[in-house]
Design a protein around this motif. Structure first.
Motif, PDB file in Angstrom:
ATOM      1  N   PRO A  37       0.836  -1.205   0.000  1.00  0.00           N
ATOM      2  CA  PRO A  37       0.000   0.000   0.000  1.00  0.00           C
ATOM      3  C   PRO A  37       0.876   1.262   0.000  1.00  0.00           C
ATOM      4  O   PRO A  37       2.019   1.232   0.452  1.00  0.00           O
ATOM      5  N   PRO A  38       0.333   2.355  -0.496  1.00  0.00           N
ATOM      6  CA  PRO A  38       1.125   3.586  -0.609  1.00  0.00           C
ATOM      7  C   PRO A  38       1.395   4.269   0.733  1.00  0.00           C
ATOM      8  O   PRO A  38       0.755   3.957   1.738  1.00  0.00           O
ATOM      9  N   HIS A  39       2.324   5.204   0.692  1.00  0.00           N
ATOM     10  CA  HIS A  39       2.634   6.084   1.819  1.00  0.00           C
ATOM     11  C   HIS A  39       3.119   5.297   3.031  1.00  0.00           C
ATOM     12  O   HIS A  39       2.657   5.512   4.156  1.00  0.00           O
ATOM     13  N   ASP A  40       4.057   4.388   2.762  1.00  0.00           N
ATOM     14  CA  ASP A  40       4.640   3.547   3.817  1.00  0.00           C
ATOM     15  C   ASP A  40       3.586   2.740   4.559  1.00  0.00           C
ATOM     16  O   ASP A  40       3.711   2.488   5.752  1.00  0.00           O
ATOM     17  N   GLY A  41       2.551   2.332   3.832  1.00  0.00           N
ATOM     18  CA  GLY A  41       1.512   1.496   4.426  1.00  0.00           C
ATOM     19  C   GLY A  41       2.055   0.122   4.771  1.00  0.00           C
ATOM     20  O   GLY A  41       3.112  -0.298   4.303  1.00  0.00           O
ATOM     21  N   LYS A  42       1.302  -0.577   5.581  1.00  0.00           N
ATOM     22  CA  LYS A  42       1.678  -1.923   6.014  1.00  0.00           C
ATOM     23  C   LYS A  42       0.853  -2.956   5.259  1.00  0.00           C
ATOM     24  O   LYS A  42      -0.240  -2.676   4.791  1.00  0.00           O
ATOM     25  N   GLY A  43       1.382  -4.184   5.179  1.00  0.00           N
ATOM     26  CA  GLY A  43       0.651  -5.284   4.562  1.00  0.00           C
ATOM     27  C   GLY A  43       0.758  -5.263   3.051  1.00  0.00           C
ATOM     28  O   GLY A  43       1.687  -4.709   2.481  1.00  0.00           O
ATOM     29  N   MET A  44      -0.231  -5.886   2.423  1.00  0.00           N
ATOM     30  CA  MET A  44      -0.272  -5.968   0.965  1.00  0.00           C
ATOM     31  C   MET A  44      -1.637  -5.509   0.452  1.00  0.00           C
ATOM     32  O   MET A  44      -2.627  -5.527   1.179  1.00  0.00           O
ATOM     33  N   SER A  45      -1.625  -5.132  -0.820  1.00  0.00           N
ATOM     34  CA  SER A  45      -2.861  -4.675  -1.443  1.00  0.00           C
ATOM     35  C   SER A  45      -2.893  -5.119  -2.899  1.00  0.00           C
ATOM     36  O   SER A  45      -1.871  -5.472  -3.481  1.00  0.00           O
ATOM     37  N   THR A  46      -4.076  -5.075  -3.448  1.00  0.00           N
ATOM     38  CA  THR A  46      -4.275  -5.264  -4.874  1.00  0.00           C
ATOM     39  C   THR A  46      -4.676  -3.902  -5.425  1.00  0.00           C
ATOM     40  O   THR A  46      -5.637  -3.299  -4.950  1.00  0.00           O
ATOM     41  N   ALA A  47      -3.909  -3.418  -6.391  1.00  0.00           N
ATOM     42  CA  ALA A  47      -4.164  -2.096  -6.962  1.00  0.00           C
ATOM     43  C   ALA A  47      -4.723  -2.243  -8.374  1.00  0.00           C
ATOM     44  O   ALA A  47      -4.209  -3.033  -9.172  1.00  0.00           O
ATOM     45  N   TYR A  48      -5.772  -1.494  -8.645  1.00  0.00           N
ATOM     46  CA  TYR A  48      -6.360  -1.416  -9.975  1.00  0.00           C
ATOM     47  C   TYR A  48      -6.134   0.018 -10.443  1.00  0.00           C
ATOM     48  O   TYR A  48      -6.875   0.919 -10.084  1.00  0.00           O
ATOM     49  N   ARG A  49      -5.110   0.234 -11.233  1.00  0.00           N
ATOM     50  CA  ARG A  49      -4.675   1.573 -11.629  1.00  0.00           C
ATOM     51  C   ARG A  49      -5.452   1.995 -12.884  1.00  0.00           C
ATOM     52  O   ARG A  49      -4.909   2.101 -13.971  1.00  0.00           O
ATOM     53  N   ILE A  50      -6.730   2.224 -12.693  1.00  0.00           N
ATOM     54  CA  ILE A  50      -7.674   2.414 -13.788  1.00  0.00           C
ATOM     55  C   ILE A  50      -7.332   3.625 -14.649  1.00  0.00           C
ATOM     56  O   ILE A  50      -7.242   3.532 -15.873  1.00  0.00           O
ATOM     57  N   SER A  51      -7.112   4.767 -14.043  1.00  0.00           N
ATOM     58  CA  SER A  51      -6.899   5.975 -14.842  1.00  0.00           C
ATOM     59  C   SER A  51      -5.521   6.023 -15.501  1.00  0.00           C
ATOM     60  O   SER A  51      -5.310   6.826 -16.408  1.00  0.00           O
ATOM     61  N   ASP A  52      -4.596   5.155 -15.110  1.00  0.00           N
ATOM     62  CA  ASP A  52      -3.279   5.139 -15.766  1.00  0.00           C
ATOM     63  C   ASP A  52      -3.406   4.877 -17.261  1.00  0.00           C
ATOM     64  O   ASP A  52      -2.529   5.250 -18.035  1.00  0.00           O
ATOM     65  N   ALA A  53      -4.488   4.248 -17.684  1.00  0.00           N
ATOM     66  CA  ALA A  53      -4.686   3.915 -19.091  1.00  0.00           C
ATOM     67  C   ALA A  53      -5.167   5.109 -19.925  1.00  0.00           C
ATOM     68  O   ALA A  53      -5.247   5.006 -21.144  1.00  0.00           O
ATOM     69  N   ALA A  54      -5.481   6.228 -19.275  1.00  0.00           N
ATOM     70  CA  ALA A  54      -6.037   7.384 -19.986  1.00  0.00           C
ATOM     71  C   ALA A  54      -4.950   8.426 -20.257  1.00  0.00           C
ATOM     72  O   ALA A  54      -4.499   9.101 -19.332  1.00  0.00           O
ATOM     73  N   GLY A  69      -5.394  -6.456   7.670  1.00  0.00           N
ATOM     74  CA  GLY A  69      -4.374  -5.751   8.434  1.00  0.00           C
ATOM     75  C   GLY A  69      -3.590  -4.698   7.669  1.00  0.00           C
ATOM     76  O   GLY A  69      -2.717  -4.035   8.223  1.00  0.00           O
ATOM     77  N   ALA A  70      -3.892  -4.494   6.386  1.00  0.00           N
ATOM     78  CA  ALA A  70      -3.133  -3.536   5.574  1.00  0.00           C
ATOM     79  C   ALA A  70      -3.580  -2.101   5.854  1.00  0.00           C
ATOM     80  O   ALA A  70      -4.698  -1.850   6.300  1.00  0.00           O
ATOM     81  N   THR A  71      -2.679  -1.163   5.568  1.00  0.00           N
ATOM     82  CA  THR A  71      -2.946   0.260   5.806  1.00  0.00           C
ATOM     83  C   THR A  71      -2.444   1.103   4.647  1.00  0.00           C
ATOM     84  O   THR A  71      -1.495   0.737   3.961  1.00  0.00           O
ATOM     85  N   ILE A  72      -3.087   2.237   4.440  1.00  0.00           N
ATOM     86  CA  ILE A  72      -2.515   3.327   3.647  1.00  0.00           C
ATOM     87  C   ILE A  72      -1.940   4.265   4.687  1.00  0.00           C
ATOM     88  O   ILE A  72      -2.670   4.769   5.546  1.00  0.00           O
ATOM     89  N   GLY A  73      -0.622   4.451   4.657  1.00  0.00           N
ATOM     90  CA  GLY A  73       0.042   5.232   5.695  1.00  0.00           C
ATOM     91  C   GLY A  73      -0.421   6.681   5.730  1.00  0.00           C
ATOM     92  O   GLY A  73      -0.858   7.245   4.716  1.00  0.00           O
ATOM     93  N   LEU A  74      -0.335   7.269   6.913  1.00  0.00           N
ATOM     94  CA  LEU A  74      -0.682   8.690   7.054  1.00  0.00           C
ATOM     95  C   LEU A  74       0.214   9.522   6.152  1.00  0.00           C
ATOM     96  O   LEU A  74       1.430   9.300   6.081  1.00  0.00           O
ATOM     97  N   HIS A  75      -0.390  10.486   5.470  1.00  0.00           N
ATOM     98  CA  HIS A  75       0.346  11.371   4.561  1.00  0.00           C
ATOM     99  C   HIS A  75      -0.468  12.652   4.379  1.00  0.00           C
ATOM    100  O   HIS A  75      -1.695  12.646   4.426  1.00  0.00           O
ATOM    101  N   VAL A  76       0.226  13.749   4.179  1.00  0.00           N
ATOM    102  CA  VAL A  76      -0.427  15.045   3.955  1.00  0.00           C
ATOM    103  C   VAL A  76      -0.727  15.150   2.458  1.00  0.00           C
ATOM    104  O   VAL A  76       0.158  14.938   1.621  1.00  0.00           O
TER     105      VAL A  76
END
Length: 137
Positions: A37-54, A69-76
């Protein structure tokens, strides 16, 4: 002049309207990948990067599944952002305030906030995350 005003002015004088680029159609199975996961998140995730194709896009639109148990780390964030829960449960934090969201729940997060999300419960957390991209220079 704002884009809507330009189109209205073009219509009023009989000029052809500005053509939009052709639509991009994406099947999430074509843009899926396993990643931390992004921003120093913990665990694992499945990402669907939909807009990357545009090409030439002005916004991000992604689906992310946080596994147990996964997280997206705190970020500003430097833009407004939306987290929308498709399935599972999330504890979403914005500037120290945490709220539990389930399916159909959304968090509208404002630029300048310190934000993050935690998967809670037995079911994976599926989120739609969307935000504007900075203007291209």
């Amino acid at each position: 002049m704002r884009p809507a005003a330009v189109l209205l002015a073009a219509w009023a004088i009989g000029a052809p309207a500005l053509a939009a680029p052709p639509a991009v159609f994406v099947n999430e199975a074509d843009v899926v990948r396993q990643e931390r996961p992004p921003h120093d998140g913990k665990g694992m995730s499945t990402a669907y990067r939909i807009s990357d194709a545009a090409p030439g896009r002005t916004m991000e639109f992604r689906k992310r599944v946080l596994h147990r148990g996964a997280t997206i780390g705190l970020h500003v964030i430097d833009h407004d952002e939306v987290y929308y829960v498709v399935s599972g449960q999330a504890d979403v934090t914005s500037d120290g305030v945490t709220r539990r969201l389930g399916p159909g729940g959304a968090a509208y997060l404002y630029a300048g906030a310190n934000v993050g999300a935690v998967q809670v419960g037995d079911e994976d957390l599926a989120l739609i995350i969307s935000y504007p991209l900075p203007p291209k220079s």
